[in-house]
Write an enzyme that holds these catalytic residues in place. Structure first.
Site, PDB file in Angstrom:
ATOM      1  N   TYR A  52      13.044 -24.314   4.716  1.00 57.77           N
ATOM      2  CA  TYR A  52      12.573 -24.333   6.122  1.00 57.77           C
ATOM      3  C   TYR A  52      13.098 -22.989   6.879  1.00 57.77           C
ATOM      4  O   TYR A  52      14.445 -23.134   6.856  1.00 57.77           O
ATOM      5  CB  TYR A  52      12.656 -25.338   7.017  1.00 57.77           C
ATOM      6  CG  TYR A  52      11.234 -26.084   7.224  1.00 57.77           C
ATOM      7  CD1 TYR A  52      10.364 -25.352   7.945  1.00 57.77           C
ATOM      8  CD2 TYR A  52      10.970 -27.469   6.802  1.00 57.77           C
ATOM      9  CE1 TYR A  52       9.079 -26.125   8.284  1.00 57.77           C
ATOM     10  CE2 TYR A  52       9.787 -27.947   7.155  1.00 57.77           C
ATOM     11  CZ  TYR A  52       8.882 -27.259   7.794  1.00 57.77           C
ATOM     12  OH  TYR A  52       7.788 -27.723   8.153  1.00 57.77           O
ATOM     13  N   GLU A  54      12.248 -21.718  10.441  1.00 55.70           N
ATOM     14  CA  GLU A  54      11.439 -21.353  11.564  1.00 55.70           C
ATOM     15  C   GLU A  54      12.502 -20.330  12.487  1.00 55.70           C
ATOM     16  O   GLU A  54      13.766 -20.594  12.159  1.00 55.70           O
ATOM     17  CB  GLU A  54      11.350 -22.382  12.437  1.00 55.70           C
ATOM     18  CG  GLU A  54      10.209 -23.450  11.922  1.00 55.70           C
ATOM     19  CD  GLU A  54       9.963 -24.606  12.611  1.00 55.70           C
ATOM     20  OE1 GLU A  54      10.699 -24.878  13.714  1.00 55.70           O
ATOM     21  OE2 GLU A  54       9.280 -25.534  12.345  1.00 55.70           O
ATOM     22  N   ASP A 198      -7.665  -3.660  12.097  1.00 59.98           N
ATOM     23  CA  ASP A 198      -7.418  -4.487  11.112  1.00 59.98           C
ATOM     24  C   ASP A 198      -7.852  -3.869   9.789  1.00 59.98           C
ATOM     25  O   ASP A 198      -8.816  -3.575   9.743  1.00 59.98           O
ATOM     26  CB  ASP A 198      -8.497  -5.889  11.296  1.00 59.98           C
ATOM     27  CG  ASP A 198      -8.471  -6.794  10.176  1.00 59.98           C
ATOM     28  OD1 ASP A 198      -7.935  -6.450   8.975  1.00 59.98           O
ATOM     29  OD2 ASP A 198      -8.705  -8.021  10.411  1.00 59.98           O
ATOM     30  N   THR A 224      -4.017  -7.904   5.512  1.00 61.21           N
ATOM     31  CA  THR A 224      -3.863  -8.795   4.593  1.00 61.21           C
ATOM     32  C   THR A 224      -2.851  -8.275   3.552  1.00 61.21           C
ATOM     33  O   THR A 224      -3.076  -6.958   3.478  1.00 61.21           O
ATOM     34  CB  THR A 224      -4.989  -9.627   3.912  1.00 61.21           C
ATOM     35  OG1 THR A 224      -5.941  -8.376   3.568  1.00 61.21           O
ATOM     36  CG2 THR A 224      -5.605 -10.705   4.952  1.00 61.21           C
ATOM     37  N   LYS A 227      -5.156  -7.768  -0.932  1.00 61.44           N
ATOM     38  CA  LYS A 227      -6.361  -6.878  -1.176  1.00 61.44           C
ATOM     39  C   LYS A 227      -6.306  -5.347  -1.849  1.00 61.44           C
ATOM     40  O   LYS A 227      -5.320  -5.688  -2.782  1.00 61.44           O
ATOM     41  CB  LYS A 227      -7.373  -6.525   0.011  1.00 61.44           C
ATOM     42  CG  LYS A 227      -7.736  -8.086   0.509  1.00 61.44           C
ATOM     43  CD  LYS A 227      -8.765  -7.587   1.846  1.00 61.44           C
ATOM     44  CE  LYS A 227      -9.373  -8.916   2.389  1.00 61.44           C
ATOM     45  NZ  LYS A 227      -8.692  -9.545   3.430  1.00 61.44           N
ATOM     46  N   ARG A 233      -1.194 -13.493  -1.248  1.00 62.91           N
ATOM     47  CA  ARG A 233      -2.285 -13.818  -0.119  1.00 62.91           C
ATOM     48  C   ARG A 233      -1.480 -14.127   1.069  1.00 62.91           C
ATOM     49  O   ARG A 233      -0.555 -14.926   1.225  1.00 62.91           O
ATOM     50  CB  ARG A 233      -2.922 -15.096  -0.715  1.00 62.91           C
ATOM     51  CG  ARG A 233      -4.314 -15.549  -0.028  1.00 62.91           C
ATOM     52  CD  ARG A 233      -5.116 -16.412  -0.651  1.00 62.91           C
ATOM     53  NE  ARG A 233      -5.780 -15.869  -1.823  1.00 62.91           N
ATOM     54  CZ  ARG A 233      -6.811 -14.988  -1.645  1.00 62.91           C
ATOM     55  NH1 ARG A 233      -7.380 -14.876  -0.597  1.00 62.91           N
ATOM     56  NH2 ARG A 233      -7.413 -14.272  -2.656  1.00 62.91           N
TER      57      ARG A 233
HETATM   58  N1  DSN Z   1     -13.107 -12.655   3.652  1.00 55.02           N
HETATM   59  C1  DSN Z   1     -12.396 -10.992   3.430  1.00 55.02           C
HETATM   60  C2  DSN Z   1     -13.305 -10.239   2.335  1.00 55.02           C
HETATM   61  O1  DSN Z   1     -13.818 -10.865   1.413  1.00 55.02           O
HETATM   62  O2  DSN Z   1     -13.439  -9.258   2.894  1.00 55.02           O
HETATM   63  C3  DSN Z   1     -12.645 -10.778   4.971  1.00 55.02           C
HETATM   64  O3  DSN Z   1     -11.071 -10.243   5.058  1.00 55.02           O
END
Ligand code: DSN
Length: 433
Positions: A52, A54, A198, A224, A227, A233
């Site tokens: 933990y 925080e 984003d 994110t 990707k 993730r």
């Molecule tokens: N759901 C995601 C995608 O597949 O592009 C969006 O970030």
């Protein structure tokens, strides 16, 4: 290899083993997926999950944080270096949580956000009616032009003048073209709005200097890490120093409790990999592969949204092929190619059916495939869709994708150990563990 998991919980062991196998034997063309390195997997599978923490490095509410502090500080430093960002928060559990943290730090409930429509290529958490972003904030939207299927910055400006938003959001999940962030800054300034990009999809090319950079222009940049960035993730927020305190306190304690320190450590590893020279070559190859895939599909008569791609995404309109996106997804599943059905701009079909499919090249590029393999995949996709009622042709194409997959193994060491452990029960098609 996963021996303790196998002993304690054979059902979950099977789920993991079967997913390793699926990832090896299928060709992954979902634009938002990738394969992380073994180093990222090891960090994410580590005892840091026990801790933990925080708070933030050096300012925790729990004792014993000296080692996880090292991991989080490294993740922050590396992200700042990679993106030349003034401030970074690496704790968001996901892209959606990163976005909500920005909204909640910069806005009051009921304030207006102007963002790109999901059905024109935007993101769910940019104000889709079924997402909580639209339950809390007042959403106005912009889309692409019907004739070009591209963003028109004059139209965005007109939408902003009318909506007078407090925050403008730019970024997309199925927009195959480069986005220029400078006009968005000028539009935000004209209407007195803050600006958030984003870059969940394009974080990799942005980091490698192969896509226009939002960081100089935006108050906030979210992404994110899983990707094109090829990390675990999770989410990340970059912002100007002036917003640092508000962002940090909105992530914790505002919207999250303890950070996932094993994921934070894995983000640090992925960011180190992204700072290495090989990462730019990998991003260049993702883009070259997407161009090759787009050109080969277009040569076979597929209509591509916007006519092509500048990034890792290719959106295919199937209207002239007489099947829906979901039907094409199922046909391609049968030949071992994984994609997602996707609406095209001004789609007459609902998202559950949709007129298109979205393809992307980050995962196949990680496997080592190049332009020749993209042309081969385009040919398989075209033949599968054409001969979708012919089981013999589909079986032949499935064998072709198995051969292709076998030539580009993922996690070869893991596959070999699983194979040796369960020889007979665990067969790798083609005999290549
Ligand atoms: N759901 C995601 C995608 O597949 O592009 C969006 O970030």
């Amino acid at each position: 290899m996963l021996n303790e998991l196998r002993r304690v919980d054979p059902e979950i062991y099977d789920s993991v083993r079967n997913e390793v196998r699926r990832e090896h034997v299928e060709i992954e063309l979902i634009a938002s997926e990738n394969y992380v390195s073994l180093a990222v997997l090891e960090a994410q599978g580590s005892v840091l999950t026990n801790k933990y923490a925080e708070g933030y490095p050096g300012k925790r509410y729990y004792g014993g944080c000296e080692h996880v502090d090292v991991a989080e500080s490294l993740a922050i430093e590396r992200a700042k270096r990679l993106f030349q960002a003034e401030h970074v928060n690496v704790q968001p559990h996901s892209g959606s949580q990163a976005n909500m943290a920005v909204y909640l730090s910069a806005l009051k409930p009921g304030d207006r956000i102007l963002a790109m429509r999901l059905d024109h290529g935007g993101h769910l958490s940019h104000g889709h009616p079924k997402n909580m972003s639209s339950w809390i904030f007042d959403i106005a939207s912009y889309g692409v032009r019907r004739d070009t299927e591209r963003l028109d910055y004059d139209e965005v400006r007109a939408a902003a003048r009318e909506a007078r938003p407090k925050l403008i959001v730019v970024g997309a999940s199925s927009y195959p073209r480069a986005i220029d962030f400078a006009p968005f800054r000028s539009i935000a300034d004209e209407v007195g709005a803050l600006l958030m990009a984003d870059i969940a999809h394009i974080a990799g090319p942005v980091a490698a200097g192969l896509h226009p950079d939002p960081v100089p222009y935006c108050d906030f940049v979210t992404a994110t890490t899983h990707k094109t960035l090829r990390g675990p993730r999770g989410g990340i927020i970059l912002c100007k120093a002036a917003h640092a305190r508000a962002i940090d306190s909105t992530v914790f304690p505002g919207s999250q409790g303890g950070p996932l320190m094993h994921v934070v450590a894995a983000k640090a590893v992925a960011l180190k990999e992204a700072l290495s020279p090989g990462f730019r070559r990998y991003q260049e190859q993702i883009l070259a592969n997407a161009r090759a895939l787009a050109e080969a599909l277009a040569a076979r008569g597929f209509r591509l949204v916007t006519g092509g791609t500048d990034n890792h995404i290719v959106v295919v309109d199937l209207t002239n092929r007489g099947l829906t996106g979901i039907e094409a997804t199922h046909v391609l599943d049968r030949v071992g190619i994984t994609v997602n059905n996707n609406q095209i701009p001004f789609d007459p079909l609902p998202p559950t059916k949709s007129s298109g499919i979205r393809l992307g090249t980050p995962a196949v590029t990680t496997r080592g495939m190049g332009e020749d393999e993209m042309r081969q995949l385009a040919a398989i996709i075209a033949r599968a869709i054409e001969a979708r009622a012919d089981k013999t042709v589909l079986q032949h194409l499935r064998n072709e994708t198995l051969d292709l997959a076998d030539r580009f193994p993922i996690y070869p060491g893991i596959l070999r150990r699983l194979y040796e452990q369960e020889r007979g029960a665990y067969e790798i098609p083609g005999g290549h563990p």
